[in-house]
Design an enzyme around this catalytic site. Structure first.
Site, PDB file in Angstrom:
ATOM      1  N   GLU A   1       0.837  -1.193   0.000  1.00  0.00           N
ATOM      2  CA  GLU A   1       0.000   0.000   0.000  1.00  0.00           C
ATOM      3  C   GLU A   1       0.876   1.249   0.000  1.00  0.00           C
ATOM      4  O   GLU A   1       1.931   1.270   0.640  1.00  0.00           O
ATOM      5  CB  GLU A   1      -0.913  -0.020   1.224  1.00  0.00           C
ATOM      6  CG  GLU A   1      -1.712  -1.314   1.331  1.00  0.00           C
ATOM      7  CD  GLU A   1      -2.397  -1.507   2.672  1.00  0.00           C
ATOM      8  OE1 GLU A   1      -2.607  -0.486   3.378  1.00  0.00           O
ATOM      9  OE2 GLU A   1      -2.708  -2.650   3.030  1.00  0.00           O
TER      10      GLU A   1
ATOM     11  N   GLU B   1     -10.056   6.189   2.506  1.00  0.00           N
ATOM     12  CA  GLU B   1     -10.480   5.456   3.687  1.00  0.00           C
ATOM     13  C   GLU B   1     -10.401   6.393   4.892  1.00  0.00           C
ATOM     14  O   GLU B   1      -9.499   7.224   4.987  1.00  0.00           O
ATOM     15  CB  GLU B   1      -9.571   4.248   3.919  1.00  0.00           C
ATOM     16  CG  GLU B   1      -9.849   3.478   5.204  1.00  0.00           C
ATOM     17  CD  GLU B   1      -8.839   2.359   5.439  1.00  0.00           C
ATOM     18  OE1 GLU B   1      -8.934   1.707   6.505  1.00  0.00           O
ATOM     19  OE2 GLU B   1      -7.959   2.148   4.594  1.00  0.00           O
TER      20      GLU B   1
END
Length: 396
Positions: A200, A305
């Site tokens: 990520e 997010e």
């Protein structure tokens, strides 16, 4: 009398040594480093030089062969690969702005054969372990367990993805409550939820300091025992001596004004997964630290997010992206542009060709919208995403 003099002399020597020790770590490259407790900030092993940036961060220039990666049991005899054997076709990149857009360069540079590592508090991310970045396509039990995570993302599914790329618009969203976070990132994913493998990269803002920071993360077992943020554990091998992972990003976009973005690319070359930011190679994740990602990825996600702590029983006011909904468009809503994946031929292709799927957990609070005008940002699919969080009528 002799004993008294001797005792005084001993005291003077002890005080002198103590003062020298404190002074030696209080100054780095001619700049004063603020007094900190040793339990809060840790000087990295192999440091040859330390730099304090104007933002207060301390950067240690660490011998490249003493970086944390080599504490991994599978990397004990690892030989650093300084660059990939080939660069994949189709990557669209920008040029780095002002020494990789990080302000610590104004105070110094790390020498060759070292890498810059930001000193962090020992518990900096342990306080946030409950909101590690998560895969967006979740089964029902996994989603229920992480119900306080909210997403506005797009993703593609398939059998063999060998990379992902996009330019991510940079903002500084408000993170309203202690322990919350706002993230914009790329996920490269393989494996079942309980043994999830991910790489990520993107930017995040924590409630602690409200600064937009570049970050990376990885796990090979669903976030249970393996993996970490940045270089806080062994795994990621950094090769770039100008880029401090985890440092603040200086160039941040403003509403209806200047817009800034960074190009993030992850791709596999031989036995390594390389990370490139704009046109600079940062380093790589060796495939040996993974299980399912040792071969290829099966899912790639792009988007935002947040962690919603539900203060007082209401939805958080923490913003995602710019804090504005996608329908406000360029200059107001945050974006990902030139969204691409790498196929088995080693070329990057438009992700829309694989059929982008939207994943939105709470559209009244945060949303995402795919734009099909590929020429608007220069030949590539782009999305707008984000939202303000709490509102009395729409996101209570």
């Amino acid at each position: 009398m002799v004993n008294i003099i001797y005792n005084k002399l001993q005291c003077c020597i002890v005080l002198f040594l103590a003062f020298s020790y404190v002074l030696s770590d209080r100054f780095a490259i001619g700049r004063a480093i603020g007094t900190v407790k040793t339990k809060e900030f840790v000087k990295h092993k192999g440091t040859t030089k330390s730099i304090q940036g104007e933002d207060g961060d301390i950067i240690d220039c660490v011998d490249i062969y003493q970086q944390p990666a080599f504490n991994h049991p599978l990397l004990k005899n690892h030989t650093i690969q300084m660059k990939p054997s080939s660069i994949p076709g189709g990557v669209r990149v920008n040029s780095f702005q002002e020494k990789l857009f990080q302000g610590w360069h104004k105070s110094g540079q790390c020498p060759e054969a070292t890498i810059p590592i930001r000193r962090s508090q020992e518990d900096e991310h342990s306080r946030a372990m409950h909101f590690k970045p998560r895969r967006t396509q979740l089964n029902h039990s996994f989603a229920a367990y992480h119900k306080n995570h909210e997403y506005a993302t797009v993703y593609i599914n398939g059998d063999n993805f060998y990379g992902a790329s996009s330019s991510i618009n940079i903002w500084k969203p408000t993170v309203s409550y202690d322990g919350e976070i706002s993230i914009a990132q790329i996920w490269v994913v393989a494996g079942p939820d309980e043994l999830l493998n991910t790489m990520e990269a993107g930017w995040n803002v924590y409630s602690d300091d409200q600064k937009t920071r570049f970050f990376i993360y990885w796990t090979s077992d669903g976030y249970h025992e393996t993996g970490c943020y940045n270089l806080e554990c062994s795994g990621f091998v950094q090769t770039n001596n100008e880029f401090a992972i985890g440092s603040p990003i200086e160039a941040v976009s403003s509403y209806d004004s200047n817009q800034y973005d960074i190009g993030i690319t992850i791709y596999k070359n031989n036995e390594n997964w390389w990370l490139q930011v704009d046109d600079q190679l940062i380093g790589y994740w060796p495939q040996s630290i993974f299980t399912y990602l040792a071969s290829s990825a099966t899912t790639v996600d792009w988007g935002g997010e947040i962690y919603n702590s539900k203060p007082g029983g209401s939805h958080t006011k923490t913003q995602m992206g710019s804090g504005h909904f996608p329908d406000e468009g360029y200059g107001k809503a945050s974006y990902f542009r030139n969204i691409q994946y790498m196929d088995s031929t080693g070329n990057f292709r438009d992700a829309e060709d694989m059929g982008l799927v939207l994943y939105v957990t709470n559209p009244s609070c945060y949303n995402i919208d795919v734009q099909h005008d590929k020429d608007y940002f220069g030949n590539g699919t782009h999305v707008y995403f984000g939202g303000p969080g709490y509102s009395e009528d729409k996101c209570p």
